[in-house]
Design a protein around this motif. Structure first.
Motif, short mmCIF file in Angstrom:
data_model
loop_
_atom_site.label_atom_id
_atom_site.label_comp_id
_atom_site.label_asym_id
_atom_site.label_seq_id
_atom_site.Cartn_x
_atom_site.Cartn_y
_atom_site.Cartn_z
N GLU A 144 0.70 15.58 -0.04
CA GLU A 144 0.85 15.43 1.30
C GLU A 144 -0.29 14.53 1.85
OE1 GLU A 144 0.84 18.10 5.60
OE2 GLU A 144 1.18 18.88 3.42
N GLU A 145 -1.46 15.00 1.32
CA GLU A 145 -2.55 14.22 1.64
C GLU A 145 -2.54 12.49 1.22
OE1 GLU A 145 -6.05 17.31 1.35
OE2 GLU A 145 -5.10 16.69 -0.52
N LEU A 146 -2.00 12.40 -0.08
CA LEU A 146 -1.80 10.92 -0.64
C LEU A 146 -0.87 10.30 0.43
CD1 LEU A 146 -1.57 11.43 -4.46
CD2 LEU A 146 -3.55 10.39 -3.01
N GLN A 147 0.15 11.03 0.98
CA GLN A 147 1.08 10.49 1.61
C GLN A 147 0.57 9.89 2.98
OE1 GLN A 147 4.36 9.45 0.74
NE2 GLN A 147 4.76 8.53 2.75
N LYS A 148 -0.32 10.73 3.52
CA LYS A 148 -0.95 10.44 4.77
C LYS A 148 -1.84 9.02 4.64
CE LYS A 148 -1.54 15.27 6.95
NZ LYS A 148 -2.30 16.12 7.26
N ILE A 149 -2.65 8.97 3.62
CA ILE A 149 -3.39 7.99 3.32
C ILE A 149 -2.44 6.67 2.97
CG2 ILE A 149 -5.28 7.00 1.59
CD1 ILE A 149 -5.90 9.85 1.16
N ARG A 150 -1.50 6.95 2.32
CA ARG A 150 -0.54 5.94 1.90
C ARG A 150 0.09 5.31 3.24
NH1 ARG A 150 2.44 8.69 -1.32
NH2 ARG A 150 1.82 8.01 -3.08
N ARG A 151 0.51 6.08 4.26
CA ARG A 151 0.94 5.56 5.71
C ARG A 151 -0.12 4.94 6.36
NH1 ARG A 151 3.65 10.53 6.16
NH2 ARG A 151 2.05 11.48 7.14
N PHE A 152 -1.44 5.34 6.10
CA PHE A 152 -2.54 4.69 6.96
C PHE A 152 -2.51 3.24 6.26
CE2 PHE A 152 -7.02 3.64 6.49
CZ PHE A 152 -7.50 3.36 7.62
N LEU A 153 -2.72 3.11 4.79
CA LEU A 153 -2.93 2.06 4.35
C LEU A 153 -1.94 0.77 4.67
CD1 LEU A 153 -4.86 3.00 0.91
CD2 LEU A 153 -5.86 2.08 3.09
N CYS A 154 -0.69 1.19 4.52
CA CYS A 154 0.38 0.28 4.65
C CYS A 154 0.51 -0.12 6.00
CB CYS A 154 1.77 0.94 4.35
SG CYS A 154 1.72 1.53 2.18
N GLY A 155 0.28 0.57 6.96
CA GLY A 155 0.18 0.25 8.28
C GLY A 155 -0.87 -0.47 8.70
N LYS A 156 -2.06 -0.40 8.01
CA LYS A 156 -3.02 -1.43 8.48
C LYS A 156 -3.13 -2.45 7.82
CE LYS A 156 -8.35 -1.21 8.70
NZ LYS A 156 -8.07 -1.60 10.27
N TYR A 157 -2.70 -2.62 6.73
CA TYR A 157 -2.59 -3.91 5.92
C TYR A 157 -1.01 -4.44 5.65
CZ TYR A 157 -7.42 -2.82 4.53
OH TYR A 157 -8.63 -2.25 4.64
N GLY A 158 -0.16 -3.77 6.20
CA GLY A 158 1.04 -4.25 6.40
C GLY A 158 1.78 -4.51 4.75
N LYS A 159 1.57 -3.48 4.10
CA LYS A 159 1.93 -3.31 2.63
C LYS A 159 3.22 -2.32 2.62
CE LYS A 159 -0.94 -6.30 1.08
NZ LYS A 159 -0.56 -7.59 0.42
N LYS A 160 4.22 -2.30 1.50
CA LYS A 160 5.31 -1.50 1.45
C LYS A 160 4.60 -0.18 0.53
CE LYS A 160 8.62 -5.33 1.10
NZ LYS A 160 9.51 -5.98 0.38
N GLU A 161 3.74 -0.42 -0.53
CA GLU A 161 3.35 0.95 -1.32
C GLU A 161 1.78 0.69 -1.66
OE1 GLU A 161 3.08 3.70 -2.44
OE2 GLU A 161 5.34 3.64 -2.71
N VAL A 162 1.19 1.83 -2.03
CA VAL A 162 -0.27 1.68 -2.51
C VAL A 162 -0.13 2.18 -3.78
CG1 VAL A 162 -2.28 2.90 -1.94
CG2 VAL A 162 -0.71 2.77 -0.18
N GLN A 163 -0.98 1.81 -4.49
CA GLN A 163 -1.12 1.72 -6.10
C GLN A 163 -2.58 2.62 -6.01
OE1 GLN A 163 -2.48 -1.14 -9.22
NE2 GLN A 163 -0.23 -0.73 -9.77
N PHE A 164 -2.58 3.88 -6.26
CA PHE A 164 -3.91 4.76 -6.28
C PHE A 164 -4.64 4.49 -7.61
CE2 PHE A 164 -1.76 6.85 -2.51
CZ PHE A 164 -2.71 6.79 -1.61
N ILE A 165 -5.96 4.37 -7.40
CA ILE A 165 -6.84 4.87 -8.67
C ILE A 165 -7.76 6.04 -8.42
CG2 ILE A 165 -8.61 3.93 -10.03
CD1 ILE A 165 -7.50 1.02 -9.74
N LEU A 166 -7.37 6.93 -8.83
CA LEU A 166 -8.05 8.48 -8.38
C LEU A 166 -9.06 8.57 -9.52
CD1 LEU A 166 -4.63 10.57 -7.89
CD2 LEU A 166 -6.08 9.31 -6.26
#
Length: 199
Positions: A144-166
């Motif tokens: 759920e936390e990753l999904q929130k960060i994913r939505r934030f980054l996709c919205g800010k940078y106009g991307k479709k997906e996020v590739q996380f390095i944890l």
């Protein structure tokens, strides 16, 4: 010249030489960086299968002696070309791979294949609408936390997906630190304590 004056003269001369050498290396590094970026883009535009590119770079990573030989300025170019043709046979890699590597080798960039690969990977992510983000945490984030960060980054940078390095970072004390596109978002407890108490 007096001894003191001579010392000053020598120091100035030495500083001048060091300054010139430093400028030379800065120019060389900048030129190498430009070349690796160029070859990374060229590699992407060749549209080779991703698996083939990874296998090509794997050979280089696993054989440091091979890189040393191909980087030797004394070894004639035609001998380097023969080595490349033998190691990266066209039957396994298509004739494009040895041809590309000959160009890279001639430019003195064979030891920078990791950097070239990074540019290639970035081009692939851009094509697919993917943004890469490093997430440093104290407690591993849930989906759920990753999904929130994913939505934030996709919205800010106009991307479709996020590739996380944890990566675990207990020194943050709490919260997390997010790094992407040369921007850092610091939501760590450590950062807030530093702001509050000027640590």
């Amino acid at each position: 010249r007096s001894s003191a004056a001579a010392d000053v003269y020598k120091r100035q001369a030495r500083n001048g030489i060091n300054g010139s050498m430093m400028y030379f290396w800065q120019v060389k590094v900048r030129r190498m960086t430009e070349q690796t970026r160029m070859y990374g883009r060229v590699l992407y535009e060749l549209h080779l299968p991703e698996k083939m590119v990874c296998e090509m770079v794997k050979v280089i990573r696993e054989n440091p002696l091979l890189v040393q030989i191909l980087s030797d300025p004394v070894l004639p170019s035609f001998k380097k070309d023969r080595i490349i043709e033998k190691v990266w046979r066209a039957s396994e890699f298509t004739e494009i791979v040895p041809s590309f590597l000959k160009k890279v080798c001639a430019a003195g960039c064979i030891g920078s294949m990791d950097s070239i690969l990074s540019v290639w990977e970035q081009c692939l992510r851009d094509e697919k609408g993917i943004i890469q983000a490093e997430l440093f945490y104290v407690t591993p984030p849930d989906e759920e936390e990753l999904q929130k960060i994913r939505r934030f980054l996709c919205g800010k940078y106009g991307k479709k997906e996020v590739q996380f390095i944890l990566a675990s970072a207990p020194e943050l004390i709490g919260g997390f630190l997010l790094r992407t596109e040369n921007v850092e978002y610091d939501y760590s407890l450590k950062s807030r304590l530093e702001e509050l108490f000027g640590i």
